[in-house]
Enzyme design. Structure first.
Site, PDB file in Angstrom:
ATOM      1  N   MET A  71     -14.150  25.614 -40.207  1.00  0.00           N
ATOM      2  CA  MET A  71     -15.319  26.456 -40.994  1.00  0.00           C
ATOM      3  C   MET A  71     -14.784  27.465 -41.679  1.00  0.00           C
ATOM      4  O   MET A  71     -14.973  28.739 -41.868  1.00  0.00           O
ATOM      5  CB  MET A  71     -16.080  27.226 -39.666  1.00  0.00           C
ATOM      6  CG  MET A  71     -16.820  26.418 -38.840  1.00  0.00           C
ATOM      7  SD  MET A  71     -17.736  27.170 -37.660  1.00  0.00           S
ATOM      8  CE  MET A  71     -16.546  27.596 -36.547  1.00  0.00           C
ATOM      9  N   LYS A  76     -31.255  22.224 -38.256  1.00  0.00           N
ATOM     10  CA  LYS A  76     -31.878  22.641 -39.210  1.00  0.00           C
ATOM     11  C   LYS A  76     -33.669  23.153 -38.876  1.00  0.00           C
ATOM     12  O   LYS A  76     -34.100  22.453 -38.176  1.00  0.00           O
ATOM     13  CB  LYS A  76     -32.179  21.536 -40.057  1.00  0.00           C
ATOM     14  CG  LYS A  76     -32.557  22.025 -41.413  1.00  0.00           C
ATOM     15  CD  LYS A  76     -32.717  20.753 -42.313  1.00  0.00           C
ATOM     16  CE  LYS A  76     -34.116  20.062 -41.763  1.00  0.00           C
ATOM     17  NZ  LYS A  76     -34.594  18.815 -42.570  1.00  0.00           N
ATOM     18  N   ASP A 121     -27.172  18.532 -33.504  1.00  0.00           N
ATOM     19  CA  ASP A 121     -26.717  19.504 -34.459  1.00  0.00           C
ATOM     20  C   ASP A 121     -26.735  18.931 -35.777  1.00  0.00           C
ATOM     21  O   ASP A 121     -26.666  17.622 -36.205  1.00  0.00           O
ATOM     22  CB  ASP A 121     -25.276  20.028 -34.324  1.00  0.00           C
ATOM     23  CG  ASP A 121     -25.263  20.815 -33.175  1.00  0.00           C
ATOM     24  OD1 ASP A 121     -26.056  21.426 -32.733  1.00  0.00           O
ATOM     25  OD2 ASP A 121     -24.075  21.259 -32.493  1.00  0.00           O
TER      26      ASP A 121
END
Ligand code: SAH
Length: 521
Positions: free
Chosen positions: A179, A65, A43
């Site tokens: 997050m 990505k 990741d």
């Protein structure tokens, strides 16, 4: 047996956590899997420091990505895992922190179960605990709180995060939001409206456990403004609770001699670890760029010829080494050629020839000692020109010198010897090759652009050349180069780097120089 064959055919997935960034927080099991896996699917949160430790031959798949900086959607990641496993590969699915703490590990396992693909889960150090710990915030403390709660601040598409503020305030534990940066103002508002005190200590912790970690500590009411002012970037955790006030006394990570420093090491792959270990112990984050690999020249008719002539040309013969690897390679080659030390040194000595040995520095001399040879000459300064000058003085006028070293070694060694009429043979033993993951390239280019690498170390002129070839789009003028000797420094200077030279040619001296460099800042 049956089961093993089936596993081999189907491959296997290890769903593993890589921790929050500091490579020393990788678990022993995940570290071993980096070597054992065929494929690593990782990741965006996996740091350059960790990427640099993945062996070159592994297949790397970056699912953090795709084009335009968007992550690969989860269903596609699931299919990549299934596909690789079906090819019979050992797949390391590497996730930031712990794979089950908001890591969507569960969804991946459901898909593997559908296909009957075997898997193991390797827990990791979660950012929820480790990031506060590195900021000097204990997630619990008997005097302040008896529970902690980890909450996601991320909402599903089109929805707002459904956070039970009332219950959270009532339970009175430490709250950690992952997050949550986009939702920071609404999280603080939600907690205030549910009755939490406006002056409750709270903090945002950015890029925790890495050299570039930052913390913004405030009150619950003041946190959104303080974070905005500090331009906090992701990843970051939000932490709310009385324990946040302890950071003033408990901070430690930045206080280490090399805390907050990120250093890139370029060394021949074979012996990168001592310097890396030294620097990590002092708190630095270390990226190991295995930019150079040495490959012996095989077959080597030039060496064969030189060894045939060695000991037969003059009354005094010198064998000159300019690197520990040169010593290792020569002895390997002698073994290959089934040459005995008596052929090389014993017989000439019996015939009245004096055999002498020179080494460019202490590590080369130490490597010679491993082969029961002690150097007759080691120059005061680690540098080819100085070795040439001192050798020209020490050697008899009609002696012969055989230099065994890398192809394209420094030109400066030979002229001082030729000037006094000494016969010189320069024998190439090995070539240096450059290698680096394309993936790491990209990350590094970004880090250099952001001035996040505080220094680069070079241990020979060829490591400078290797580095310059290996990285693209880097402004070399902005680099601080810590060099092992004058010759290395001169090579780095050619590219406009800022030069610092270690006092002695040893990893300990390099370490001292780096500490000194940053202590002065
Ligand atoms: N599985 C991960 C969390 C994945 S969710 C774990 O256990 O840590 C991603 C969130 O984790 C980020 O948005 C951020 O809130 C947090 N995070 C991960 N690494 C971090 C780091 N080094 N510093 C601060 N926050 C981090």
């Amino acid at each position: 047996m049956m089961e093993r064959e089936q596993t081999e055919r189907r491959g296997k997935i290890w769903l593993a956590g890589a921790g929050p960034g500091d490579a020393s927080l990788l678990t022993v099991k995940t570290r071993q899997l980096l070597d054992a896996a065929d494929v690593v699917v990782y990741d965006a949160l996996i740091s350059a420091e960790i990427l640099s430790q993945i062996p070159r031959e592994k297949k790397l798949i970056n699912v953090g990505k795709r084009s335009g900086n968007h992550p690969v959607p989860q269903p596609e990641i699931n299919e990549i895992l299934v596909e690789e496993a079906k090819k019979g590969k050992k797949v390391l699915r590497l996730k930031g922190g712990d794979p089950f703490v908001f890591g969507r590990g569960g969804e991946e396992i459901e898909r593997l179960l559908q296909e009957g693909i075997p898997f193991e889960v390797v827990p990791g150090v979660t950012s929820a605990c480790a990031v506060p710990a590195y900021a000097g915030i204990p997630i619990t403390h008997r005097d302040y709180t008896s529970s902690f709660h980890v909450i996601t601040g991320h909402a599903r598409k089109g929805e707002t995060a459904d956070i039970p503020y009332k219950e959270l305030v009532k339970i009175n534990g430490t709250l950690v939001f992952l997050m949550g940066m986009t939702a920071l103002p609404s999280i603080c508002k939600g907690l205030l409206e549910a009755g939490m005190a406006a002056d409750m200590p709270a903090a945002v912790l950015e890029r925790g456990t890495t050299a570039k970690q930052r913390r913004v500590v405030s009150t619950l009411a003041g946190l959104p403004e303080a974070a905005k002012k500090a331009c906090v970037r992701t990843p970051a955790v939000i932490i709310v609770g009385k324990v946040c006030a302890l950071e003033k006394e408990f901070h430690w990570a930045e206080d280490r001699p090399l805390g907050g420093r990120q250093i890139l090491l370029t060394r021949p792959k074979q012996n990168i670890s001592k310097l890396a270990g030294n620097l990590r112990k002092l708190g630095a984050q270390v990226i190991e760029l295995p930019s150079i690999e040495t490959r012996p020249i095989e077959p080597n008719p030039v060496l064969n010829g030189a060894l045939e002539r060695f000991g037969k040309r003059a009354k005094e013969e010198w064998l000159v080494f300019t690197s520990p690897i040169g010593v290792q390679v020569l002895f390997e080659q002698l073994k290959e050629m089934k040459k005995d030390m008596r052929d090389l040194i014993g017989i000439p000595m019996k015939n009245g020839v004096e055999i002498k040995i020179a080494a460019i520095g202490k590590s080369t001399a130490a490597e010679l000692e491993n082969h029961s040879l002690s150097a007759d000459l080691i120059p005061d300064v680690y540098c080819a020109a100085q070795l040439g000058r001192e050798l020209a003085k020490a050697a008899a006028a009609d002696s012969a010198v055989t230099i065994v070293r890398a192809a394209k070694g420094s030109k400066e060694l030979i002229p001082p010897l030729e000037k006094v009429g000494i016969m010189v043979e320069d024998i190439p033993l090995y070539v240096t090759e450059y290698q680096i993951h394309e993936e790491l390239h990209e990350k590094l280019a970004g880090m250099f652009a952001d001035r996040e690498i505080d220094a680069v170390t070079f241990t020979s002129a060829s490591t400078v050349q290797g580095f310059v070839k290996a990285v693209h789009g880097v402004e070399f003028e902005n680099i601080t180069a810590v060099c092992i000797g004058e010759q290395t420094a001169r090579e780095a200077e050619k590219y406009g780097m800022d030069i610092v030279v270690s006092e002695r040619a040893s990893m300990d001296s390099m370490t001292e120089k780096i500490v000194e460099l940053f202590a002065a800042v």
